[in-house]
Write a protein that holds these residues in place. Sequence first.
Motif, PDB file in Angstrom:
ATOM      1  N   GLY A   1       0.814  -1.218  -0.180  1.00 25.69           N
ATOM      2  CA  GLY A   1       0.036   0.054   0.110  1.00 25.69           C
ATOM      3  C   GLY A   1       0.864   1.134  -0.037  1.00 25.69           C
ATOM      4  N   GLN A   2       1.964   1.150   0.234  1.00 25.54           N
ATOM      5  CA  GLN A   2       2.968   2.207   0.458  1.00 25.54           C
ATOM      6  C   GLN A   2       3.349   2.852  -1.115  1.00 25.54           C
ATOM      7  OE1 GLN A   2       4.283   4.022   3.337  1.00 25.54           O
ATOM      8  NE2 GLN A   2       2.225   3.063   4.230  1.00 25.54           N
TER       9      GLN A   2
ATOM     10  N   ALA B   1       0.165   4.169  -2.670  1.00 30.61           N
ATOM     11  CA  ALA B   1      -0.060   5.449  -2.105  1.00 30.61           C
ATOM     12  C   ALA B   1       0.741   6.465  -2.584  1.00 30.61           C
ATOM     13  CB  ALA B   1      -0.026   5.514  -0.385  1.00 30.61           C
TER      14      ALA B   1
ATOM     15  N   LYS C   1       2.341   6.274  -5.606  1.00 33.98           N
ATOM     16  CA  LYS C   1       1.980   6.150  -7.084  1.00 33.98           C
ATOM     17  C   LYS C   1       0.933   7.007  -7.275  1.00 33.98           C
ATOM     18  CE  LYS C   1       4.111   2.171  -9.224  1.00 33.98           C
ATOM     19  NZ  LYS C   1       3.937   0.784  -9.718  1.00 33.98           N
ATOM     20  N   ALA C   2      -0.195   6.865  -6.490  1.00 34.35           N
ATOM     21  CA  ALA C   2      -1.546   7.513  -6.593  1.00 34.35           C
ATOM     22  C   ALA C   2      -1.216   8.920  -6.282  1.00 34.35           C
ATOM     23  CB  ALA C   2      -2.355   7.096  -5.463  1.00 34.35           C
ATOM     24  N   LEU C   3      -0.400   9.531  -5.603  1.00 33.26           N
ATOM     25  CA  LEU C   3       0.232  10.946  -5.632  1.00 33.26           C
ATOM     26  C   LEU C   3       0.897  11.382  -6.824  1.00 33.26           C
ATOM     27  CD1 LEU C   3       1.190  10.948  -1.722  1.00 33.26           C
ATOM     28  CD2 LEU C   3      -0.783  12.281  -2.808  1.00 33.26           C
ATOM     29  N   GLY C   4       1.243  10.414  -7.807  1.00 33.90           N
ATOM     30  CA  GLY C   4       1.967  10.986  -8.991  1.00 33.90           C
ATOM     31  C   GLY C   4       3.438  10.713  -9.019  1.00 33.90           C
ATOM     32  N   MET C   5       3.927  10.099  -8.117  1.00 35.63           N
ATOM     33  CA  MET C   5       5.431   9.729  -7.947  1.00 35.63           C
ATOM     34  C   MET C   5       5.620   8.696  -9.012  1.00 35.63           C
ATOM     35  SD  MET C   5       6.571   9.584  -3.955  1.00 35.63           S
ATOM     36  CE  MET C   5       6.137  10.813  -2.790  1.00 35.63           C
TER      37      MET C   5
ATOM     38  N   ARG D   1      -9.974   1.613  -8.636  1.00 33.50           N
ATOM     39  CA  ARG D   1      -8.400   1.396  -9.008  1.00 33.50           C
ATOM     40  C   ARG D   1      -8.024   1.651 -10.255  1.00 33.50           C
ATOM     41  NH1 ARG D   1      -5.274  -0.614  -4.700  1.00 33.50           N
ATOM     42  NH2 ARG D   1      -4.276  -2.037  -6.206  1.00 33.50           N
TER      43      ARG D   1
ATOM     44  N   ASN E   1      -7.224   5.301 -11.603  1.00 33.73           N
ATOM     45  CA  ASN E   1      -5.984   6.139 -11.700  1.00 33.73           C
ATOM     46  C   ASN E   1      -5.074   4.997 -11.940  1.00 33.73           C
ATOM     47  OD1 ASN E   1      -5.878   4.532  -9.230  1.00 33.73           O
ATOM     48  ND2 ASN E   1      -5.234   6.092  -7.833  1.00 33.73           N
TER      49      ASN E   1
ATOM     50  N   LEU F   1      -4.144   2.115 -10.922  1.00 27.79           N
ATOM     51  CA  LEU F   1      -3.431   1.279 -10.094  1.00 27.79           C
ATOM     52  C   LEU F   1      -3.752  -0.245 -10.484  1.00 27.79           C
ATOM     53  CD1 LEU F   1      -3.922   2.544  -6.534  1.00 27.79           C
ATOM     54  CD2 LEU F   1      -1.800   2.786  -7.931  1.00 27.79           C
TER      55      LEU F   1
ATOM     56  N   ALA G   1       2.370   8.797 -14.392  1.00 28.40           N
ATOM     57  CA  ALA G   1       2.379   9.404 -12.911  1.00 28.40           C
ATOM     58  C   ALA G   1       1.763  10.870 -13.134  1.00 28.40           C
ATOM     59  CB  ALA G   1       3.869   9.442 -12.927  1.00 28.40           C
TER      60      ALA G   1
ATOM     61  N   ARG H   1      -1.803  10.849 -12.967  1.00 30.12           N
ATOM     62  CA  ARG H   1      -2.236  10.538 -11.455  1.00 30.12           C
ATOM     63  C   ARG H   1      -2.253  11.546 -10.641  1.00 30.12           C
ATOM     64  NH1 ARG H   1       1.096   5.228 -11.270  1.00 30.12           N
ATOM     65  NH2 ARG H   1      -0.411   3.691 -11.732  1.00 30.12           N
ATOM     66  N   GLN H   2      -1.691  12.794 -10.958  1.00 34.07           N
ATOM     67  CA  GLN H   2      -1.303  13.954 -10.165  1.00 34.07           C
ATOM     68  C   GLN H   2      -2.873  14.655  -9.973  1.00 34.07           C
ATOM     69  OE1 GLN H   2       1.659  16.417 -11.346  1.00 34.07           O
ATOM     70  NE2 GLN H   2       3.235  14.708 -11.766  1.00 34.07           N
TER      71      GLN H   2
ATOM     72  N   MET I   1      -6.403   9.984  -4.469  1.00 26.94           N
ATOM     73  CA  MET I   1      -6.957   8.586  -3.742  1.00 26.94           C
ATOM     74  C   MET I   1      -6.872   8.484  -2.101  1.00 26.94           C
ATOM     75  SD  MET I   1      -6.698   4.957  -5.378  1.00 26.94           S
ATOM     76  CE  MET I   1      -8.065   3.699  -5.167  1.00 26.94           C
TER      77      MET I   1
ATOM     78  N   PHE J   1      -7.406   5.782   0.776  1.00 27.84           N
ATOM     79  CA  PHE J   1      -7.435   4.256   0.720  1.00 27.84           C
ATOM     80  C   PHE J   1      -8.101   3.710   2.215  1.00 27.84           C
ATOM     81  CE2 PHE J   1      -3.773   5.328  -1.714  1.00 27.84           C
ATOM     82  CZ  PHE J   1      -3.636   4.453  -2.721  1.00 27.84           C
TER      83      PHE J   1
ATOM     84  N   ASN K   1      -2.763   3.964   4.493  1.00 27.04           N
ATOM     85  CA  ASN K   1      -1.652   4.151   3.661  1.00 27.04           C
ATOM     86  C   ASN K   1      -0.658   5.197   3.708  1.00 27.04           C
ATOM     87  OD1 ASN K   1      -2.554   1.483   2.964  1.00 27.04           O
ATOM     88  ND2 ASN K   1      -2.508   1.993   0.770  1.00 27.04           N
TER      89      ASN K   1
ATOM     90  N   ALA L   1      -4.236  13.697  -0.100  1.00 29.46           N
ATOM     91  CA  ALA L   1      -4.724  13.866  -1.389  1.00 29.46           C
ATOM     92  C   ALA L   1      -5.125  15.193  -1.803  1.00 29.46           C
ATOM     93  CB  ALA L   1      -5.884  12.690  -1.416  1.00 29.46           C
TER      94      ALA L   1
END
Lengths: 299, 271
Positions: A167-168, A171, A173-177, B66, B69, B71, B104, B107-108, B112, B114, B118, B181
């Motif tokens: 999950g780390q 999370a 990646k979800a922030l755009g990293m 999921r 974005n 995932l 990436a 996704r910005q 998200m 969770f 997380n 987020a």
Amino acid sequence: MRTAPGESLIGTRPARLLAGFVVLVLLLSACERNVSYQYRWDLFFKSVFTPSPLILGGLGLTVAIAVVSQVVGVILGVLGALGRLSSAAPIRWLAGFYVWIFRGTPLLVQITFVYFGLGVAGIYAWDRHPLFGIAGAIQAGTVALALNEGAYMTEIVRAGILSVDIGQMEAAKALGMTYRQAMRRIVLPQAARIIVPPLGNEFNNMLKTTSLLVILGVGELYVTFSRLNGTLFAPFELFLACALWFLLLTTIWSFIQSWIERRLGRGFAPTDSGPGWRGRLFGSRLRPIEDPSQVSGGR
Amino acid sequence: MTQISPHILDALGTVGPASGTVVQATDVHKWFGRLHVLKGVSLEVARREVVVIIGPSGSGKTTFIRCINHLEKIQQGRIFVNGHLIGYREANGKLVEDREKNIARQRQEIGMVFQRFNLFPHLTALGNVVEAPLRVRHMPEHEARDMGRDLLTRVGLAGKLDAYPAQLSGGQQQRVAIARALAMNPALLLFDEPTSALDPEMIGEVLDVMKALAADGMTMIVVSHEMGFAREAADRVVMVDDGQIIEQGSPDEVFGSPRHERTKAFLSKIV
């Protein structure tokens, strides 16, 4: 350490260890005793308390080789672990091959092969490529130790990375990293906490393993004492002193390690994080939980 | 309990223009190996709309958000967010997975939250919030910290800036996660069962924050069984079962007079 009522000081662990050590030395000197042997304790004390430049040089070389090999080994380990976890199969195979070779063959064979093997075959002339003024056997020995260490560190770092919750990465990646950013900023710092205790073991080992470079004639601590013994012939006194010097190095390291672990533990344990230096040296019993709310407050 | 003043949201620009489509998913299919999880899901979400997705566990609702974005990969269909095809580019009529950098960047725009929070345990609450603005957006540090402080104040955690996640309760952690987020100023927020890992007394504080966001016009897709939240904040409730959307409508329609048998059966279990 806490002494429970009714438990005398002699029952505590460090005291017991010390007593055991004294008894052992007495037994050693009493049993099978060669009556004609004259102990030369002056040699022992001299090489412990007023060491000659020769001994100090050997000590310095041991520390230098161990530190450089370990640092390079850790870098190789991080690269190796990222390689083994790569999505590209060839990179995975390459990293796997590296680990397979260097964990699967004796270190002594690797050291001799790297120096004599590569040297004699003309693949790499160790004497002709000084790096920071270091060439020849020292360079070859350091490279061999680092390559070997890298293989073990690969597995240690890989285990550390895998221990971080998936999950780390999600999370991050979800922030755009990107994968790289997430690894560097989020996953590896958390993996470090898992990696440091076994890394401490590795470096402790490394400090002592440098003595294998005796086969290349590298003048580190063990070789120095070995040579001294060659001229003075006092193996009991000299190697006892040699052991003490190694013990000093590994002890200092254990202090440094517990300091690092405390720093890395920030944010994880609300109260205590890992054994302190006393616990590390003498072993610590499980502490009673004084305030249960402190522990379960994690969630 | 938690005081959130909506006008700060506007001041920080978390709210986009009031028109247009944010999410457009058409005929999305997803397989996990041989298991067909999503069987042609199509969904459009307008700007400022709040959509709550309900459905039995294993129905694919979490998998679906999921996919939004990226995932999760999809095997068929298209998902657009703000007009950008997510995760793929088209080459000769075929979908090819996009370059990591592009994914990436997409996704910005999509925040998200969770189920298990997380949060990054090695960073403080403020550190969690400013991490992406600093490293991804390259925002100046003082600016990021100011914004992070504002956001954490807004979710009622002004006093917890320097606390590590392990020192926070579940509800507080989830509120930090929402602030984190929001820090990327997303056009869309995805919530994956944001309250189902929480103790009952902490659910309210998280839902309050979400309601404030909804009232402020944030575009949200929320997977949740919190009927109270859906009734109060949702524009639309979508019922997913067996990888398909079987029914959708306003909260009153879906909860009040469900048409589909499986919706009725499902609702009777969770009420």
